[in-house]
Motif scaffolding. Structure first.
Motif, short mmCIF file in Angstrom:
data_model
loop_
_atom_site.label_atom_id
_atom_site.label_comp_id
_atom_site.label_asym_id
_atom_site.label_seq_id
_atom_site.Cartn_x
_atom_site.Cartn_y
_atom_site.Cartn_z
N ASP A 156 38.31 11.44 39.75
CA ASP A 156 38.85 11.47 41.11
C ASP A 156 37.99 10.79 42.15
N SER A 157 37.07 9.90 41.76
CA SER A 157 36.29 9.16 42.74
C SER A 157 37.22 8.28 43.57
N PHE A 158 36.82 8.02 44.84
CA PHE A 158 37.75 7.39 45.78
C PHE A 158 38.17 5.98 45.36
N TYR A 159 37.30 5.26 44.66
CA TYR A 159 37.64 3.90 44.21
C TYR A 159 37.97 3.97 42.73
N SER A 160 39.22 3.81 42.38
CA SER A 160 39.69 4.07 41.02
C SER A 160 39.01 3.20 39.97
N ASN A 161 38.65 1.96 40.31
CA ASN A 161 38.02 1.07 39.34
C ASN A 161 36.61 1.49 38.98
N SER A 162 36.05 2.46 39.72
CA SER A 162 34.69 2.91 39.40
C SER A 162 34.68 4.05 38.39
N ARG A 163 35.83 4.57 38.06
CA ARG A 163 35.90 5.75 37.17
C ARG A 163 35.82 5.33 35.70
N THR A 164 35.07 6.11 34.93
CA THR A 164 35.05 5.93 33.48
C THR A 164 35.43 7.25 32.83
N LYS A 165 36.24 7.18 31.79
CA LYS A 165 36.77 8.38 31.16
C LYS A 165 36.07 8.75 29.86
N THR A 166 35.40 7.79 29.24
CA THR A 166 34.74 8.06 27.95
C THR A 166 33.32 7.51 27.97
N THR A 167 32.53 7.98 27.00
CA THR A 167 31.16 7.48 26.87
C THR A 167 31.15 6.00 26.56
N ASP A 168 32.10 5.55 25.74
CA ASP A 168 32.19 4.12 25.40
C ASP A 168 32.47 3.28 26.64
N GLU A 169 33.36 3.76 27.51
CA GLU A 169 33.65 3.04 28.75
C GLU A 169 32.40 2.96 29.63
N ALA A 170 31.67 4.07 29.69
CA ALA A 170 30.44 4.10 30.48
C ALA A 170 29.41 3.13 29.92
N LEU A 171 29.31 3.06 28.61
CA LEU A 171 28.38 2.16 27.96
C LEU A 171 28.72 0.70 28.27
N THR A 172 30.01 0.38 28.22
CA THR A 172 30.45 -0.99 28.52
C THR A 172 30.15 -1.37 29.95
N LYS A 173 30.43 -0.46 30.88
CA LYS A 173 30.20 -0.76 32.30
C LYS A 173 28.70 -0.86 32.59
N ALA A 174 27.90 0.00 31.98
CA ALA A 174 26.46 -0.07 32.18
C ALA A 174 25.91 -1.39 31.65
N ALA A 175 26.40 -1.84 30.51
CA ALA A 175 25.96 -3.12 29.94
C ALA A 175 26.29 -4.26 30.91
N GLN A 176 27.46 -4.19 31.50
CA GLN A 176 27.86 -5.21 32.48
C GLN A 176 26.93 -5.19 33.69
N PHE A 177 26.65 -4.00 34.21
CA PHE A 177 25.77 -3.87 35.37
C PHE A 177 24.40 -4.50 35.09
N LEU A 178 23.84 -4.18 33.93
CA LEU A 178 22.51 -4.68 33.59
C LEU A 178 22.52 -6.19 33.41
N LYS A 179 23.57 -6.70 32.79
CA LYS A 179 23.69 -8.15 32.61
C LYS A 179 23.78 -8.86 33.95
N GLU A 180 24.42 -8.22 34.91
CA GLU A 180 24.61 -8.82 36.23
C GLU A 180 23.39 -8.66 37.14
N GLY A 181 22.41 -7.88 36.69
CA GLY A 181 21.15 -7.80 37.45
C GLY A 181 20.84 -6.49 38.12
N ALA A 182 21.56 -5.42 37.80
CA ALA A 182 21.25 -4.11 38.39
C ALA A 182 19.89 -3.62 37.90
N THR A 183 19.13 -3.03 38.80
CA THR A 183 17.88 -2.37 38.43
C THR A 183 18.12 -0.90 38.12
N PHE A 184 19.02 -0.28 38.90
CA PHE A 184 19.33 1.13 38.75
C PHE A 184 20.80 1.32 38.36
N ILE A 185 21.06 2.34 37.56
CA ILE A 185 22.43 2.77 37.29
C ILE A 185 22.54 4.20 37.78
#
Length: 284
Positions: free
Chosen positions: A36-65
């Motif tokens: 139920d986070s306000f921005y729907s595209n930020s929501r992840t429903k499974t651990t696999d989805e979270a893993l995929t999004k975290a990988a994307q963040f790190l590839k794009e240059g995030a220091t923190f997750i």
């Protein structure tokens, strides 16, 4: 030399012995393990989805997750600590195994959640309530000896946007943070990041007043985190939606960097990293 260091702003965080340099601003990617986070595209429903999004963040240059298991949008549903822990711990365990270089922040205001997730491998606690919603939070952070991000919020997520009122929003936020920092330093919490709390118990006018005077927070000599990403202060001003607020987010992030922000908390990492690079290029 000691006197020089005393008066210089703190520009690093100690992550289990590893120093994160904030002399160049860093980007924090938002990973919501919530329905139920306000921005729907930020929501992840499974651990696999979270893993995929975290990988994307790190590839794009995030220091923190920054991982959250409790939606703090206005009027959000309250959930128990056990439910929050059940959402967060499996994700933390997987991320620390798959991406040992990642710095994981936990977005929680509950001491029990903070402790369980740090023990699971997380590194930082990001508390929207600065200890106000759990009296054990400060002592827990002090015991864990981890970096602690404190934010100003008037009220709670359930009522914070019900007519927030200030006599002087800047002075009241500074006074609030001053007291919190003093209490934390008395407990020997060494790594503190401050967040003015854009969108948390503030009208659009309050938000822009704080942004306009963001340089005032340099008085603390501590890293400043800002979180404008796709918030109402952008899309309500423009008459659009959260889904259409990326360009506005980039504009406000640029202004915040020029006024001294050290961490950008965002849904869109690639654009924020580009923003940092361009502002730094301008500075030479």
């Amino acid at each position: 030399m000691a006197e020089k260091n005393f008066f210089e702003p703190k520009q690093s965080l100690n992550i289990k012995g590893r120093l994160i340099d904030l002399s160049t601003p860093k980007v924090m990617g938002i990973l919501n393990i919530t329905p139920d986070s306000f921005y729907s595209n930020s929501r992840t429903k499974t651990t696999d989805e979270a893993l995929t999004k975290a990988a994307q963040f790190l590839k794009e240059g995030a220091t923190f997750i920054d991982i959250g298991g409790y939606s703090s949008r206005p009027g959000a549903k309250d959930i128990s600590s056990s439910e929050e822990i059940d959402r967060l711990v499996p994700v933390v365990e997987v991320l620390t195994k798959e991406f040992p270089e990642a710095v994981i922040s936990i977005d929680t205001f509950k001491a029990k959640v903070a402790e369980e997730t740090i023990l699971a491998g997380a590194h930082i606690i990001n508390d929207i309530a600065s200890g106000d919603m759990d009296e054990k939070m400060f002592e827990t952070v002090a015991k864990l000896q981890v970096p602690y991000m404190i934010m100003h919020m008037q009220g709670t997520p359930q009522n914070m946007q019900q007519n927030p009122i200030y006599n002087n929003v800047l002075l009241e936020v500074i006074d609030y943070l001053t007291k919190k920092i003093a209490a934390l330093k008395a407990l020997h919490v060494h790594d503190i990041v401050i967040d003015p709390g854009f969108g948390f118990g503030k009208t659009t006018e309050h938000n822009y007043e704080l942004l306009n005077q963001l340089e005032a927070f340099k008085i603390f000599k501590l890293p400043v985190l800002v979180g404008f990403s796709r918030k109402g202060m952008i899309y309500k001003t423009l008459g659009t939606t959260a889904a259409e607020a990326l360009n506005g987010t980039t504009v406000l992030n640029t202004l915040a960097l020029q006024k001294g922000a050290g961490i950008l908390r965002v849904h869109d990492v690639k654009e924020a990293v580009e923003c940092v690079r361009l502002v730094e290029r301008l500075r030479g």
